[in-house]
Structure formats: C-alpha cells, structure tokens
Write a protein that holds these residues in place. Structure first.
Motif, PDB file in Angstrom:
ATOM      1  N   LEU A 173       0.818  -1.301  -0.139  1.00 30.88           N
ATOM      2  CA  LEU A 173       0.132   0.041  -0.069  1.00 30.88           C
ATOM      3  C   LEU A 173       0.831   1.336   0.033  1.00 30.88           C
ATOM      4  CD1 LEU A 173      -2.686  -1.122   2.512  1.00 30.88           C
ATOM      5  CD2 LEU A 173      -2.717  -1.191   0.049  1.00 30.88           C
ATOM      6  N   PHE A 174       2.023   1.268   0.895  1.00 29.83           N
ATOM      7  CA  PHE A 174       2.668   2.495   0.777  1.00 29.83           C
ATOM      8  C   PHE A 174       3.593   2.442  -0.637  1.00 29.83           C
ATOM      9  CE2 PHE A 174       2.743   2.327   5.606  1.00 29.83           C
ATOM     10  CZ  PHE A 174       2.479   3.605   5.756  1.00 29.83           C
ATOM     11  N   PHE A 177       1.193   4.086  -3.198  1.00 26.13           N
ATOM     12  CA  PHE A 177       0.981   5.577  -2.784  1.00 26.13           C
ATOM     13  C   PHE A 177       2.184   6.480  -3.488  1.00 26.13           C
ATOM     14  CE2 PHE A 177       2.612   9.111  -0.093  1.00 26.13           C
ATOM     15  CZ  PHE A 177       1.333   9.962  -0.321  1.00 26.13           C
ATOM     16  N   SER A 178       3.390   5.700  -3.087  1.00 28.13           N
ATOM     17  CA  SER A 178       4.601   6.313  -3.554  1.00 28.13           C
ATOM     18  C   SER A 178       4.622   6.419  -5.260  1.00 28.13           C
ATOM     19  CB  SER A 178       5.717   5.600  -2.880  1.00 28.13           C
ATOM     20  OG  SER A 178       7.140   5.896  -3.487  1.00 28.13           O
ATOM     21  N   VAL A 180       2.084   6.202  -7.467  1.00 27.45           N
ATOM     22  CA  VAL A 180       1.193   7.269  -7.831  1.00 27.45           C
ATOM     23  C   VAL A 180       1.642   8.765  -7.823  1.00 27.45           C
ATOM     24  CG1 VAL A 180      -1.178   8.170  -7.585  1.00 27.45           C
ATOM     25  CG2 VAL A 180      -0.751   5.673  -7.756  1.00 27.45           C
ATOM     26  N   LEU A 181       2.178   8.907  -6.653  1.00 28.29           N
ATOM     27  CA  LEU A 181       2.757  10.237  -6.293  1.00 28.29           C
ATOM     28  C   LEU A 181       4.109  10.550  -7.258  1.00 28.29           C
ATOM     29  CD1 LEU A 181       2.903  12.819  -4.471  1.00 28.29           C
ATOM     30  CD2 LEU A 181       4.626  11.536  -2.947  1.00 28.29           C
ATOM     31  N   SER A 211       6.685   9.048   1.399  1.00 30.16           N
ATOM     32  CA  SER A 211       6.409   7.638   1.868  1.00 30.16           C
ATOM     33  C   SER A 211       7.271   7.298   3.187  1.00 30.16           C
ATOM     34  CB  SER A 211       6.576   6.554   0.910  1.00 30.16           C
ATOM     35  OG  SER A 211       5.640   6.800  -0.021  1.00 30.16           O
TER      36      SER A 211
END
Length: 454
Positions: A173-174, A177-178, A180-181, A211
């Motif tokens: 999940l992290f 997020f990383s 996509v960012l 992240s």
C-alpha cells in the motif's frame, strides 16, 4: 495485543507451506510488479516528454541506481531476518532489541554510502564510460539520486520490518502511494516545470521521502512490539550485533555484487553508443517484469525459513522452496506468451520510438534471456533460502561468480561481439551459478532436517 493488530501478522511456523508462501509472496509480487510498472511508466514518460536523448541520460546510470536500490533492499531484508527468527521463537524482547540495532545499523550505513558515493560520482561516471553527449544529464540525474540514499534506506527498512513479522500487504500500500505520487511528480517536474532529467530524479527522491515519513508514523502507532529503547540496545552482545550486521551486509552484498556486474556490463553497453543504451534500457525494463517473482518468492522463502528456523521446524523449509518453484514456473509460461505476441508493441511504447535498430536489439535481448529464466528463478530462491537458515557465504560466492562472469563479458566479449554478447551474458552466468547453488544446498542438507533430542 488487539485482535485487529494480530490480523496484520503472519506466523509461518504453522499451516500449509504452499498457502503461506503464496499468501506472503502475492503482495510482494504485486509490490515488485507495481515497482516495475512504475519504472516502465517513468521511462516512457522520459522518452515521450524529453526524447530519446533524455532516455539515454537516465539509462546510462540505470545499473548504478539499481545497485543502490538493491543494496538497500537486500541489506534491510538481511537485518530483518534476525527479527523474523525472534518472531518465530515468540521472543518479543529479542525482537525489540533487534529492531533497535536494525535502525542503528541501517542509518549508519546509509550515511557512509551517501558520503562516499557523492565524493566519487565523477569517477563512477567515468568508469561507466558514459558518452560525452549524455554526460551532463547523467551527472545531474545521478547526483540527486545519490542525495536520496538515506530516504531510500529508510523506505526499505520500514518495509523489511513489516515483512519480518509477516505483513507484506502494508508495504504494498505504501509503494502504491509512492508510485502514484512519483508519476504525478514526474509529469509536473518534466512537463510544465521543465526540470528535464533532474525532474525524474527529484520526483523519485521526494516520493520515497514522503512515503518514508508516513511509514514511521504507521510503525509508531500500530506496532508497539517493534518499539525499542536505548537501554535495550545495550543488552545486545557485540557478537550478536556483529552477526546481525553480517547478515545484513551479506544480503546487501549479494544483491550489490550481482549489480556490480550489471554496472560493468552497462559500461560496455555505453561504449556501444546511445542507440544500444536505449535498446538495453527498454529491454531491461521489460525483462525485469519477468524477474520479479524471483525476488518476491525469494524474500518469502527467506522469511519462512528464518521464522521456522527460530521455531525449530527446519523440515518445513524445503516445502516452501518447492512451492516457490511451482509458482514461478506458471509466471514464466505467461512471460513467454506475452513476449511472443506483444513484445515489439511494448518496446515501442516504452521507448516512444519505432526505430528498427532499437526495437530489434531490444527483442533480441528478450528472446535470448527468456529460456533461461527457470534456472535463474531456482538460483534466486535457493540463495534466499540459504540466507534464511544463516548460510551466508554460499549465496555470496554465487553472486561473486555472477560478477566474474559479467566482468569477463564486459571486458573481453562485448567489445568483440557487440550487443549479441550482452544478450548472452546473463543467461550464461545464471546457468553456471544454478549448478553451484544446487551443490551448496546439497552440502547443507543436514540443516534442513529437524533436530532430534539427544
């Protein structure tokens, strides 16, 4: 501890090994797949937004960046094996002490690595034989990546800590997020802000940093059994700290030695010119998608082996290895079919170019490498299994054999036979190391049986 918290842990000392390896490796596989899809997207964005020249600037140092990433990943996973053994043995005090020393050692190594690599970055570019026309861009990209080493280590340390106690979902999940960012920052930095290849590097470092900070908050709030105090650090013996450091360095060096060979090979590719750099960058990005189950299954088997070693259930370890082999075989069959039908289309999409020289050479690399992925998968899984049962020398020797093979190709064969020698380099070293690691496992087979009481 609360029931909801327990659900994030995975005790692999009980239950069906196939199910446990699949359950643990699937999020890892998705993490690695996501990472490679991001790498493909990042490369494609650079190619489309900045052109083939920028792609060559990034690709000229790709092996060196891979070296840093794999060392960080490997070292933290090696340090985390001590935590896995304490987890398998139900020793919470030992876990806290090991976490404290993992943080201490990881921070110390990251600072030394950052300082040394920044001082030697021009020498590194020279050793890589980076062409003059891409030197400035490659140097700018590399400098920012090197400055981000502490954040890379921190990011990987947090993921390794979670995997040590069986949680391979939260790191995914992290990473999601990383990634996509990172892609969003890539578009902004390389597009409207006009930062060029510096923007690609800055986006990577910034996304990992954010992240990493969020990961610290998560660990502090959700994993009290991983908290430690300065007093607990003092209870460790120098011998135990030394063993932990060696376990970390061993896995880090195992990855780094492999990548040092890739750096040497990249140097010989750079000497062939920017067309071959671009072809290799695209082909390697695609091939790494095919390699990712090996990494995921290898870490799964290492964690499984370490937990069961701590619990005294050694006979379960080979069952996990067989499960990992079966899973990788299914993925390899998919890779073969995908390359046959969609390989050229994917290469064109990655490079943003229909240049036949680039596309045909990239496809040549894939066609030669694909048949040799099964022995490579066996090699990676068994190396990690040996690390999990505290046999650290044999995996290092196997990695050293790979390094020697790549150096021989880079120094003597690629200059004579050109890019075709690049394509045959890794398959040749995989086969040699495959037989070596089988012999190593046979010699330590007694450590894979349960100890009987005297």
């Amino acid at each position: 501890m609360p029931r909801a918290h327990k659900s994030r842990l995975l005790d692999m000392t009980h239950g069906d090994p196939f199910r446990l390896v699949l359950q643990f490796s699937l999020p890892l596989f998705c993490s690695n797949l996501l990472q490679q899809v991001y790498n493909l997207t990042d490369t494609a964005l650079a190619g489309h937004l900045l052109g083939a020249g920028a792609l060559a600037e990034i690709g000229a140092t790709a092996a060196l960046y891979g070296l840093i990433m794999n060392f960080a990943f490997g070292m933290n996973n090696g340090l985390a094996l001590t935590i896995s053994r304490h987890f398998g043995a139900g020793d919470e005090h030992g876990m806290r002490r090991a976490v404290g020393w993992m943080v201490t050692l990881s921070v110390a190594v990251s600072l030394v690595l950052t300082f040394a690599s920044l001082l030697g970055r021009n020498a590194l570019l020279t050793a890589l034989q980076v062409p003059a026309e891409v030197w400035d861009g490659a140097s700018a990209y590399l400098t920012l990546i090197l400055l981000g080493i502490p954040l890379t280590m921190l990011y990987n340390m947090e993921a390794a800590l979670l995997r040590a106690v069986g949680n391979s979902v939260t790191p995914l999940l992290f990473l999601l997020f990383s990634s996509v960012l990172n892609i969003g920052l890539d578009v902004a930095f390389m597009g409207p802000l006009g930062m060029g290849v510096r923007g690609a590097a800055a986006a990577t470092v910034l996304a990992q940093g954010i992240s990493a900070v969020l990961g610290i908050v998560y660990l502090v709030r959700c994993y009290p059994e991983l908290h430690f105090s300065a007093g607990q650090l003092k209870t460790a013996t120098p011998h135990s700290v030394g063993n932990m450091l060696w376990a970390g360095l061993s896995m880090g060096l195992m990855s780094a030695i492999y990548n040092l060979g890739s750096v040497a090979l990249q140097s010989s590719i750079n000497a062939l010119g920017s067309v071959y750099i671009t072809a290799q960058t695209a082909a390697r990005r695609m091939a790494e998608l095919y390699f990712i189950p090996g990494g995921a299954l290898g870490i799964s088997v290492a964690t499984f082996s370490s937990q069961n070693l701590g619990a005294g259930k050694r006979s379960r370890i080979l069952q996990s290895v067989k499960a990992a082999f079966a899973i990788y075989l299914v993925w390899w069959l998919f890779a073969v079919v995908y390359t046959v039908f969609l390989g050229r289309t994917t290469i064109c999409a990655i490079t943003g170019s229909a240049d036949e020289v680039i596309v045909s050479n990239a496809m040549l690399y894939l066609k030669i490498s694909l048949p040799f992925i099964p022995p490579m998968g066996v090699l990676v899984i068994l190396r990690n299994m040996l690390q999990g049962i505290q046999h650290t020398v044999e995996p290092l020797l196997a990695s050293a054999l790979e390094l020697i093979g790549k150096v021989i190709f880079a120094v003597w064969l690629v200059p004579v036979y050109g890019y075709r020698a690049v394509c045959f380099c890794e398959p040749t070293t995989w086969v040699i190391c495959f037989f070596f690691i089988l012999i190593a496992v046979w010699h330590c087979r007694a450590d894979l049986a349960d100890r009987t009481a005297a």
